[in-house]
Write an enzyme that holds these catalytic residues in place. Structure first.
Site, PDB file in Angstrom:
ATOM      1  N   THR A 118     -21.110  -4.223 -20.198  1.00 48.02           N
ATOM      2  CA  THR A 118     -20.840  -5.087 -21.358  1.00 48.02           C
ATOM      3  C   THR A 118     -21.920  -4.881 -22.414  1.00 48.02           C
ATOM      4  O   THR A 118     -21.631  -4.820 -23.613  1.00 48.02           O
ATOM      5  CB  THR A 118     -20.782  -6.573 -20.925  1.00 48.02           C
ATOM      6  OG1 THR A 118     -20.052  -6.670 -19.700  1.00 48.02           O
ATOM      7  CG2 THR A 118     -20.107  -7.428 -21.983  1.00 48.02           C
ATOM      8  N   ASP A 127     -23.040 -11.153 -13.750  1.00 49.81           N
ATOM      9  CA  ASP A 127     -22.059 -10.897 -12.683  1.00 49.81           C
ATOM     10  C   ASP A 127     -21.247 -12.155 -12.397  1.00 49.81           C
ATOM     11  O   ASP A 127     -20.083 -12.075 -12.034  1.00 49.81           O
ATOM     12  CB  ASP A 127     -22.789 -10.407 -11.427  1.00 49.81           C
ATOM     13  CG  ASP A 127     -23.524  -9.111 -11.713  1.00 49.81           C
ATOM     14  OD1 ASP A 127     -22.863  -8.164 -12.164  1.00 49.81           O
ATOM     15  OD2 ASP A 127     -24.752  -9.064 -11.543  1.00 49.81           O
ATOM     16  N   LYS A 147     -27.219 -12.303 -11.780  1.00 52.21           N
ATOM     17  CA  LYS A 147     -27.348 -11.008 -12.420  1.00 52.21           C
ATOM     18  C   LYS A 147     -27.979 -10.017 -11.445  1.00 52.21           C
ATOM     19  O   LYS A 147     -28.507 -10.405 -10.428  1.00 52.21           O
ATOM     20  CB  LYS A 147     -28.221 -11.128 -13.685  1.00 52.21           C
ATOM     21  CG  LYS A 147     -27.558 -11.964 -14.775  1.00 52.21           C
ATOM     22  CD  LYS A 147     -28.368 -12.036 -16.053  1.00 52.21           C
ATOM     23  CE  LYS A 147     -28.896 -10.719 -16.492  1.00 52.21           C
ATOM     24  NZ  LYS A 147     -27.871  -9.654 -16.629  1.00 52.21           N
ATOM     25  N   GLU A 160     -34.727  -7.668 -16.717  1.00 46.78           N
ATOM     26  CA  GLU A 160     -33.870  -8.592 -17.482  1.00 46.78           C
ATOM     27  C   GLU A 160     -34.526  -9.971 -17.562  1.00 46.78           C
ATOM     28  O   GLU A 160     -34.526 -10.618 -18.615  1.00 46.78           O
ATOM     29  CB  GLU A 160     -32.486  -8.676 -16.843  1.00 46.78           C
ATOM     30  CG  GLU A 160     -31.688  -7.383 -17.028  1.00 46.78           C
ATOM     31  CD  GLU A 160     -30.400  -7.311 -16.236  1.00 46.78           C
ATOM     32  OE1 GLU A 160     -29.599  -6.431 -16.544  1.00 46.78           O
ATOM     33  OE2 GLU A 160     -30.198  -8.112 -15.306  1.00 46.78           O
ATOM     34  N   LYS A 182     -15.884 -13.305 -14.973  1.00 45.22           N
ATOM     35  CA  LYS A 182     -17.233 -13.681 -14.532  1.00 45.22           C
ATOM     36  C   LYS A 182     -17.426 -15.189 -14.367  1.00 45.22           C
ATOM     37  O   LYS A 182     -18.458 -15.636 -13.876  1.00 45.22           O
ATOM     38  CB  LYS A 182     -18.272 -13.143 -15.522  1.00 45.22           C
ATOM     39  CG  LYS A 182     -18.179 -11.643 -15.824  1.00 45.22           C
ATOM     40  CD  LYS A 182     -18.425 -10.817 -14.593  1.00 45.22           C
ATOM     41  CE  LYS A 182     -18.369  -9.319 -14.834  1.00 45.22           C
ATOM     42  NZ  LYS A 182     -19.429  -8.778 -15.620  1.00 45.22           N
TER      43      LYS A 182
END
Ligand code: 5RP
Length: 219
Positions: A31, A84, A94, A103, A121
């Protein structure tokens, strides 16, 4: 509509939050790859980006966007990343792409975390559809796995994956997370755990969901 088309809708909608002359925090994953492509179309309006993975860094450079390190900046206006899983409190799992530690570091620098996802999600309970990734120092892998079993999970070593930080990933299956903030802290306290993929203490501020009817924004 396929999942990639929904990811592109969310990524494109995130551009409205990019302020001129700023450095944009950029996460990792398919994404985010759509977001990097969209960011390329306004590259002359921004100073550059900070990337949460080597893969994102390469893609940003390919778009002609200058990449800064986390040590170059004291704060970011926004951080844009996928997830996720995301719940109604904007808490996330994630790390599907093994970039969870970087991240978390880049997200911590940002005033606003903008999460871009497709409809698949959204969950009621974190951990219900996706295994929870944990980044672990290699020498601690087995002992961390035993602790995770004691907590009720079924950890699996992600074979063949080494993170950008030189560590390994354990994915915890069968692990519904009823109290995300407490579990995030508890997992981080296990010796040998670098980061876990629960993003609850620092959850998203804005969620952009790509749907067949356009982008749905939750602020
Ligand atoms: C990588 C991540 C990603 O944001 C997450 O896996 C979502 O990926 P995608 O956008 O490909 O569905 O946390 O570590």
């Amino acid at each position: 509509m396929d999942q990639l088309a929904m990811k592109k809708i969310a990524a494109q909608a995130a551009l409205q939050y990019v302020k001129p002359d700023t450095i944009v925090g950029v996460g990792s994953g398919s994404t985010v790859n759509c977001f990097i492509e969209a960011l390329g179309s306004i590259k002359d309006q921004i100073k550059g980006a900070v990337a949460a993975s080597k893969a994102s860094e390469e893609l940003l450079k390919k778009q002609g966007i200058e990449v800064f390190t986390t040590n170059d900046v004291s704060q970011l206006d926004i951080y844009v990343d996928g997830a996720d899983e995301i719940n109604s409190q904007k808490m996330m799992i994630k790390g599907g792409g093994a970039a969870l530690t970087r991240e978390k570091i880049v997200a911590a620098l940002a005033k606003k975390f903008i999460c871009i996802v497709d409809t698949s999600k959204q969950v009621d309970v974190l951990g219900s559809t996706f295994a929870l990734p944990i980044e672990v120092i290699p020498m601690a892998r087995s002992q961390v796995a035993r602790k995770l079993v004691a907590l009720g999970g079924s950890p699996e070593y992600r074979e063949g994956v080494i993170t950008d930080n030189g560590n390994v990933i354990l994915d915890i299956y069968n692990f519904e997370i009823m109290q995300p903030i407490e579990m995030e802290k508890e997992l981080n306290n296990i010796a040998g755990v670098v980061t876990n993929g629960i993003f609850a203490q620092r959850c998203a501020d804005i969620v952009i969901i790509g749907t067949p009817d356009g982008a749905k924004i939750i602020e």
